[in-house]
Design a protein around this motif. Structure first.
Motif, PDB file in Angstrom:
ATOM      1  N   ALA A 305       0.829  -1.202   0.000  1.00  0.00           N
ATOM      2  CA  ALA A 305       0.000   0.000   0.000  1.00  0.00           C
ATOM      3  C   ALA A 305       0.867   1.256   0.000  1.00  0.00           C
ATOM      4  N   ASP A 306       1.931   1.246   0.799  1.00  0.00           N
ATOM      5  CA  ASP A 306       2.827   2.405   0.826  1.00  0.00           C
ATOM      6  C   ASP A 306       3.491   2.597  -0.534  1.00  0.00           C
ATOM      7  N   MET A 307       3.851   1.493  -1.205  1.00  0.00           N
ATOM      8  CA  MET A 307       4.406   1.602  -2.555  1.00  0.00           C
ATOM      9  C   MET A 307       3.389   2.207  -3.505  1.00  0.00           C
ATOM     10  N   ALA A 308       2.134   1.793  -3.386  1.00  0.00           N
ATOM     11  CA  ALA A 308       1.084   2.323  -4.247  1.00  0.00           C
ATOM     12  C   ALA A 308       0.892   3.824  -4.027  1.00  0.00           C
ATOM     13  N   TYR A 309       0.806   4.238  -2.771  1.00  0.00           N
ATOM     14  CA  TYR A 309       0.682   5.672  -2.476  1.00  0.00           C
ATOM     15  C   TYR A 309       1.909   6.433  -2.968  1.00  0.00           C
ATOM     16  N   ALA A 310       3.091   5.810  -2.835  1.00  0.00           N
ATOM     17  CA  ALA A 310       4.320   6.456  -3.287  1.00  0.00           C
ATOM     18  C   ALA A 310       4.324   6.655  -4.800  1.00  0.00           C
ATOM     19  N   LEU A 311       3.805   5.674  -5.542  1.00  0.00           N
ATOM     20  CA  LEU A 311       3.696   5.814  -6.993  1.00  0.00           C
ATOM     21  C   LEU A 311       2.795   6.986  -7.353  1.00  0.00           C
ATOM     22  N   ASN A 314       4.604  10.222  -6.202  1.00  0.00           N
ATOM     23  CA  ASN A 314       5.970  10.405  -6.695  1.00  0.00           C
ATOM     24  C   ASN A 314       6.956  10.649  -5.553  1.00  0.00           C
ATOM     25  N   ARG A 315       6.902   9.789  -4.560  1.00  0.00           N
ATOM     26  CA  ARG A 315       7.842   9.836  -3.439  1.00  0.00           C
ATOM     27  C   ARG A 315       8.456   8.451  -3.260  1.00  0.00           C
ATOM     28  N   PRO A 316       9.549   8.320  -2.487  1.00  0.00           N
ATOM     29  CA  PRO A 316      10.113   6.991  -2.224  1.00  0.00           C
ATOM     30  C   PRO A 316       9.154   6.135  -1.394  1.00  0.00           C
ATOM     31  N   HIS A 317       9.156   4.825  -1.640  1.00  0.00           N
ATOM     32  CA  HIS A 317       8.395   3.927  -0.784  1.00  0.00           C
ATOM     33  C   HIS A 317       9.319   3.369   0.294  1.00  0.00           C
ATOM     34  N   ARG A 318       8.753   2.932   1.392  1.00  0.00           N
ATOM     35  CA  ARG A 318       9.552   2.627   2.585  1.00  0.00           C
ATOM     36  C   ARG A 318      10.154   1.225   2.561  1.00  0.00           C
ATOM     37  N   ALA A 319       9.375   0.216   2.242  1.00  0.00           N
ATOM     38  CA  ALA A 319       9.893  -1.155   2.169  1.00  0.00           C
ATOM     39  C   ALA A 319      10.496  -1.356   0.783  1.00  0.00           C
ATOM     40  N   ASN A 320      11.615  -0.680   0.548  1.00  0.00           N
ATOM     41  CA  ASN A 320      12.142  -0.553  -0.809  1.00  0.00           C
ATOM     42  C   ASN A 320      13.264  -1.548  -1.103  1.00  0.00           C
ATOM     43  N   GLY A 321      13.718  -1.557  -2.354  1.00  0.00           N
ATOM     44  CA  GLY A 321      14.721  -2.514  -2.780  1.00  0.00           C
ATOM     45  C   GLY A 321      16.075  -2.309  -2.136  1.00  0.00           C
ATOM     46  N   ASP A 322      16.482  -1.060  -1.920  1.00  0.00           N
ATOM     47  CA  ASP A 322      17.777  -0.806  -1.274  1.00  0.00           C
ATOM     48  C   ASP A 322      17.795  -1.387   0.134  1.00  0.00           C
ATOM     49  N   LEU A 323      16.714  -1.192   0.870  1.00  0.00           N
ATOM     50  CA  LEU A 323      16.606  -1.728   2.226  1.00  0.00           C
ATOM     51  C   LEU A 323      16.645  -3.249   2.204  1.00  0.00           C
ATOM     52  N   ALA A 324      15.855  -3.863   1.326  1.00  0.00           N
ATOM     53  CA  ALA A 324      15.788  -5.329   1.266  1.00  0.00           C
ATOM     54  C   ALA A 324      17.117  -5.929   0.836  1.00  0.00           C
ATOM     55  N   LEU A 325      17.817  -5.296  -0.113  1.00  0.00           N
ATOM     56  CA  LEU A 325      19.103  -5.812  -0.567  1.00  0.00           C
ATOM     57  C   LEU A 325      20.156  -5.699   0.534  1.00  0.00           C
ATOM     58  N   HIS A 326      20.140  -4.594   1.265  1.00  0.00           N
ATOM     59  CA  HIS A 326      21.078  -4.416   2.372  1.00  0.00           C
ATOM     60  C   HIS A 326      20.857  -5.493   3.430  1.00  0.00           C
ATOM     61  N   VAL A 327      19.608  -5.737   3.791  1.00  0.00           N
ATOM     62  CA  VAL A 327      19.289  -6.755   4.796  1.00  0.00           C
ATOM     63  C   VAL A 327      19.702  -8.135   4.300  1.00  0.00           C
ATOM     64  N   LEU A 328      19.491  -8.417   3.015  1.00  0.00           N
ATOM     65  CA  LEU A 328      19.899  -9.704   2.452  1.00  0.00           C
ATOM     66  C   LEU A 328      21.415  -9.884   2.537  1.00  0.00           C
ATOM     67  N   GLU A 329      22.168  -8.822   2.235  1.00  0.00           N
ATOM     68  CA  GLU A 329      23.620  -8.934   2.332  1.00  0.00           C
ATOM     69  C   GLU A 329      24.048  -9.188   3.776  1.00  0.00           C
ATOM     70  N   VAL A 330      23.420  -8.508   4.717  1.00  0.00           N
ATOM     71  CA  VAL A 330      23.756  -8.708   6.132  1.00  0.00           C
ATOM     72  C   VAL A 330      23.484 -10.150   6.546  1.00  0.00           C
ATOM     73  N   MET A 331      22.329 -10.688   6.159  1.00  0.00           N
ATOM     74  CA  MET A 331      21.991 -12.061   6.549  1.00  0.00           C
ATOM     75  C   MET A 331      22.965 -13.065   5.945  1.00  0.00           C
ATOM     76  N   GLU A 332      23.282 -12.907   4.673  1.00  0.00           N
ATOM     77  CA  GLU A 332      24.228 -13.808   4.040  1.00  0.00           C
ATOM     78  C   GLU A 332      25.599 -13.707   4.702  1.00  0.00           C
ATOM     79  N   ALA A 333      25.948 -12.525   5.177  1.00  0.00           N
ATOM     80  CA  ALA A 333      27.258 -12.311   5.789  1.00  0.00           C
ATOM     81  C   ALA A 333      27.449 -13.153   7.047  1.00  0.00           C
ATOM     82  N   PHE A 334      26.365 -13.437   7.773  1.00  0.00           N
ATOM     83  CA  PHE A 334      26.506 -14.301   8.951  1.00  0.00           C
ATOM     84  C   PHE A 334      26.978 -15.695   8.539  1.00  0.00           C
ATOM     85  N   HIS A 335      26.419 -16.240   7.484  1.00  0.00           N
ATOM     86  CA  HIS A 335      26.820 -17.555   7.009  1.00  0.00           C
ATOM     87  C   HIS A 335      28.251 -17.531   6.469  1.00  0.00           C
TER      88      HIS A 335
END
Length: 367
Positions: A305-311, A314-335
């Motif tokens: 919904a936040d992505m839809a409102y952001a579209l 014309n503003r950034p959405h909060r649960a965005n790709g940069d955030l998700a990619l950063h978290v994915l790198e952190v999780m993989e880093a533990f392994h």
């Protein structure tokens, strides 16, 4: 505000929670069809919510659909999201963004090249409990953040999930399954992670399903199921984390954040609400009033919904790709840290998502 067309691919266990919130809490979302490789499953979900079951090809080819919501199993997240991008659709995936950092980055690069948005769960950090904690930290209530603990430990998801195999395949395990909730919320509270150290073990090579309908069936384990580590944040805070599918029970709270002037107990990051408790140095824990909305229900899909409102705005959405990619790198880093016996520097960074203190729908403060 004009509605945004939504197509959903993947009608498994988690889709029910998404659809309930989408159809009752976020009127900007116009669900134009559900699809699944199992056509009967798609039809069942569609009938349950009064929606239309369609083929994946139909959803990708529908010009009235702007966002594809990807609720497939983790190993299919990137493949389905790339299909959506190729069809000119923005895409929002269940967590994790991908089963490893390399394929997550491939998705992020493809979205950037096509000037399309990607997003990913979890979106629970947008809940009232977590946003209240964010406000208190930003106001300086705990002083300078110096550390914290993040703990999820259970005996394993084969106790309740009807088809738990994917939890023990590559892309699963407690870190990639539950870690996104905890690490995303910590990035929301403290900012990006700079370094990771960790240990990981796999005590059992197979698990026995005790849920129906496959009670008694044995499934192989391909990932570590007990992970312990430390995250150093760019802000200077150091947080201990423990994620396990091998613990019978424990007494740790899910999240604590420590500062020079006090301690904050943050609600379960797999939930939107819950009590926020604050201890001032020398005092006692006291529950704090919630100052943000979305704390009194299961709002899974608020990230969509936040992505839809952001579209539309014309503003950034909060649960965005940069955030998700950063978290994915952190999780993989533990392994990686566990396998190589060294500290891993994180190559990505991300902005803290903008706080959410008012309703997405009408801009009102929490009641």
């Amino acid at each position: 505000m004009e509605k945004v067309g939504i197509g959903i691919i993947g009608c498994g266990n988690i889709s029910g929670a998404y659809l309930k919130a989408m159809t009752t809490d976020f009127p900007i979302l116009d669900i134009r069809g559900l699809a699944d490789l199992n056509g009967e499953l798609a039809q069942s979900r569609a009938s349950e919510f009064g929606l239309q079951a369609r083929s994946i090809e139909e959803l990708l080819g529908d010009p009235d659909i702007q966002i594809i919501v990807n609720l497939t199993v983790p190993k299919a997240h990137v493949a389905v999201a790339l299909q959506a991008l190729d069809a000119g659709k923005h895409t929002y995936s269940e967590k994790p963004l991908g089963i490893n950092f390399a394929e997550g980055k491939k998705l992020a690069d493809a979205a950037r090249a096509k000037n399309l948005r990607i997003g990913a769960a979890p979106d629970t950090f947008l809940g009232g409990g977590h946003q209240t904690a964010r406000t208190l930290i930003d106001q300086g209530l705990i002083g300078l953040p110096v550390g914290g603990t993040a703990t999820f430990m259970c005996p394993g998801h084969e106790r309740w999930h009807p088809n738990p195999d994917f939890y023990y395949e590559v892309g699963g395990g407690p870190m990639l399954d539950m870690g996104p909730y905890y690490i995303t919320d910590l990035v929301n509270l403290l900012g990006p992670v700079s370094q990771v150290a960790g240990f990981a073990i796999t005590p059992r090579a197979e698990r026995i399903i005790t849920s129906e309908p496959r009670n008694g069936e044995r499934i192989p384990v391909h990932v570590p199921t007990h992970v312990a580590g430390v995250m150093a944040f760019a802000s200077g805070a150091v947080v201990q984390i423990g994620m396990s599918f091998d613990v019978a029970g424990h007494k740790h709270v899910p999240l604590e954040v420590y500062g020079t002037e006090g301690t904050l107990i943050v609600p379960d990051p797999n939930r939107f609400g819950g009590p926020v408790e604050y201890l001032k140095k020398g005092g006692q824990f006291e529950e704090q009033p919630l100052t943000s909305p979305y704390s009194d229900g299961n709002f899974r899909s608020i990230g969509v919904a936040d992505m839809a409102y952001a579209l539309r705005s014309n503003r950034p959405h909060r649960a965005n790709g940069d955030l998700a990619l950063h978290v994915l790198e952190v999780m993989e880093a533990f392994h990686t840290a566990a396998a190589e016996g060294r500290t891993i520097k994180i190559t990505t960074t991300t902005e803290r998502p903008a706080p959410l203190s008012v309703s997405l729908i009408d801009g009102r403060l929490a009641q």
